[in-house]
Design an enzyme around this catalytic site. Sequence first.
Site, PDB file in Angstrom:
ATOM      1  N   ASP A   1      -4.946   7.949  -6.712  1.00 16.42           N
ATOM      2  CA  ASP A   1      -5.687   8.736  -6.021  1.00 16.42           C
ATOM      3  C   ASP A   1      -4.785   9.393  -4.727  1.00 16.42           C
ATOM      4  O   ASP A   1      -5.237  10.025  -3.975  1.00 16.42           O
ATOM      5  CB  ASP A   1      -6.871   8.001  -5.232  1.00 16.42           C
ATOM      6  N   SER A   2      -3.509   9.038  -4.677  1.00 17.97           N
ATOM      7  CA  SER A   2      -2.457   9.296  -3.913  1.00 17.97           C
ATOM      8  C   SER A   2      -2.264  10.829  -4.283  1.00 17.97           C
ATOM      9  O   SER A   2      -1.887  11.860  -3.330  1.00 17.97           O
ATOM     10  CB  SER A   2      -1.073   8.921  -4.052  1.00 17.97           C
TER      11      SER A   2
ATOM     12  N   ASP B   1      -6.928   5.506 -11.239  1.00 22.00           N
ATOM     13  CA  ASP B   1      -7.474   4.985  -9.949  1.00 22.00           C
ATOM     14  C   ASP B   1      -8.728   5.284  -9.779  1.00 22.00           C
ATOM     15  O   ASP B   1      -9.401   6.596  -9.868  1.00 22.00           O
ATOM     16  CB  ASP B   1      -6.885   5.693  -8.879  1.00 22.00           C
TER      17      ASP B   1
ATOM     18  N   LYS C   1      -8.025   1.236 -11.957  1.00 23.22           N
ATOM     19  CA  LYS C   1      -7.320   0.316 -10.963  1.00 23.22           C
ATOM     20  C   LYS C   1      -8.479   0.291  -9.677  1.00 23.22           C
ATOM     21  O   LYS C   1      -8.804   1.356  -9.558  1.00 23.22           O
ATOM     22  CB  LYS C   1      -5.970   0.970 -10.488  1.00 23.22           C
TER      23      LYS C   1
ATOM     24  N   GLU D   1      -9.022  -1.079  -5.462  1.00 20.80           N
ATOM     25  CA  GLU D   1      -8.536  -1.846  -4.580  1.00 20.80           C
ATOM     26  C   GLU D   1      -9.620  -2.990  -3.900  1.00 20.80           C
ATOM     27  O   GLU D   1     -10.646  -2.821  -3.775  1.00 20.80           O
ATOM     28  CB  GLU D   1      -8.322  -0.821  -3.295  1.00 20.80           C
TER      29      GLU D   1
ATOM     30  N   GLU E   1       0.815  -3.793  -2.785  1.00 20.64           N
ATOM     31  CA  GLU E   1       1.230  -3.043  -2.035  1.00 20.64           C
ATOM     32  C   GLU E   1       1.795  -3.405  -0.520  1.00 20.64           C
ATOM     33  O   GLU E   1       0.928  -4.217   0.083  1.00 20.64           O
ATOM     34  CB  GLU E   1       0.363  -1.641  -2.000  1.00 20.64           C
TER      35      GLU E   1
HETATM   36  O1  KIV Z   1      -2.663   5.982  -5.697  1.00 24.49           O
HETATM   37  C1  KIV Z   1      -1.496   5.613  -5.708  1.00 24.49           C
HETATM   38  O2  KIV Z   1      -0.474   6.334  -5.883  1.00 24.49           O
HETATM   39  C2  KIV Z   1      -1.402   4.204  -5.725  1.00 24.49           C
HETATM   40  C3  KIV Z   1       0.010   3.753  -5.723  1.00 24.49           C
HETATM   41  C4  KIV Z   1       0.628   3.764  -4.314  1.00 24.49           C
HETATM   42  C5  KIV Z   1       0.238   2.189  -6.187  1.00 24.49           C
HETATM   43  O3  KIV Z   1      -2.102   3.564  -5.595  1.00 24.49           O
END
Ligand code: KIV
Length: 263
Positions: A44-45, A83, A112, A114, A181
Amino acid sequence: MNKKMTITSIQKTKGVRPIVMITAYDALFAKLLEPSSDMILVGDSLNMSFAGKRDTLSATMDQMLYHTNAVCNGAKNTFIVCDMPFGTYTNKDDALCNAIRVFQETSADCVKIEGGQDKADIVKHLTSNGIAVCGHIGLLPQSVRSEGGYKVKGKSEEEKLKLIQDAKAIENAGAFCMVIEGVKADVATAIAKSVKVPVIGIGAGVDVDGQVLVFSDMLGLFEEFTPKFVKKYMDGATLVKDAIQNYADEVITKEFPKEEHTY
Ligand code: KIV
């Protein structure tokens, strides 16, 4: 790395060799990353480096599905992680409903999420309903506003113990691997040793079970800020800007297009 990894082959790398994970948000880059990556993360970056937002929190399910499909199209032979964006897994029903969308509307191999002990019941609900889950513990970018910034974790004995409990909780809930992280290196190593599943680090030192970096950071394309843990493998921003300036100059001077570019 020709053969597509599976959950089993990813788990078997633990103690044998480090896992290579990189983010991608589109088919073009996914294809370029594929030959060298075990796993591609549609993080989600993308909300920051692709959509230009200040953090990841406003990423939506539709956005993640769109980019995950693009990455799956570009890297058909790579294990793809999607994500789950902020607010899409706050309770078991929403989490399952949104994770099912990922599996039905894309060919991603896992989601994924968090969180640690606080998200263990959600991880359990997903894994017991056929969704493969990669955990994400330590510094959680989706908590940046509630924590008032990106804070490195594992600085005290208390934080270390909590992180070990987080890792064990999501492992017990069925996560087949996890990202860790922004954690002090010695603590991240202790965490990797405390669980049987691979622990993939970002800003967590070298002695974990793999590394992940955001592609636009490692290629030097993202100029807003550079976290300490990022190594720039090329100065992408300068290369791109120079090439575009070169093109602009040649358009203005009519050096481009030449005979060989003309029908
Ligand atoms: O969203 C992302 O790119 C991530 C990485 C920082 C692991 O979760």
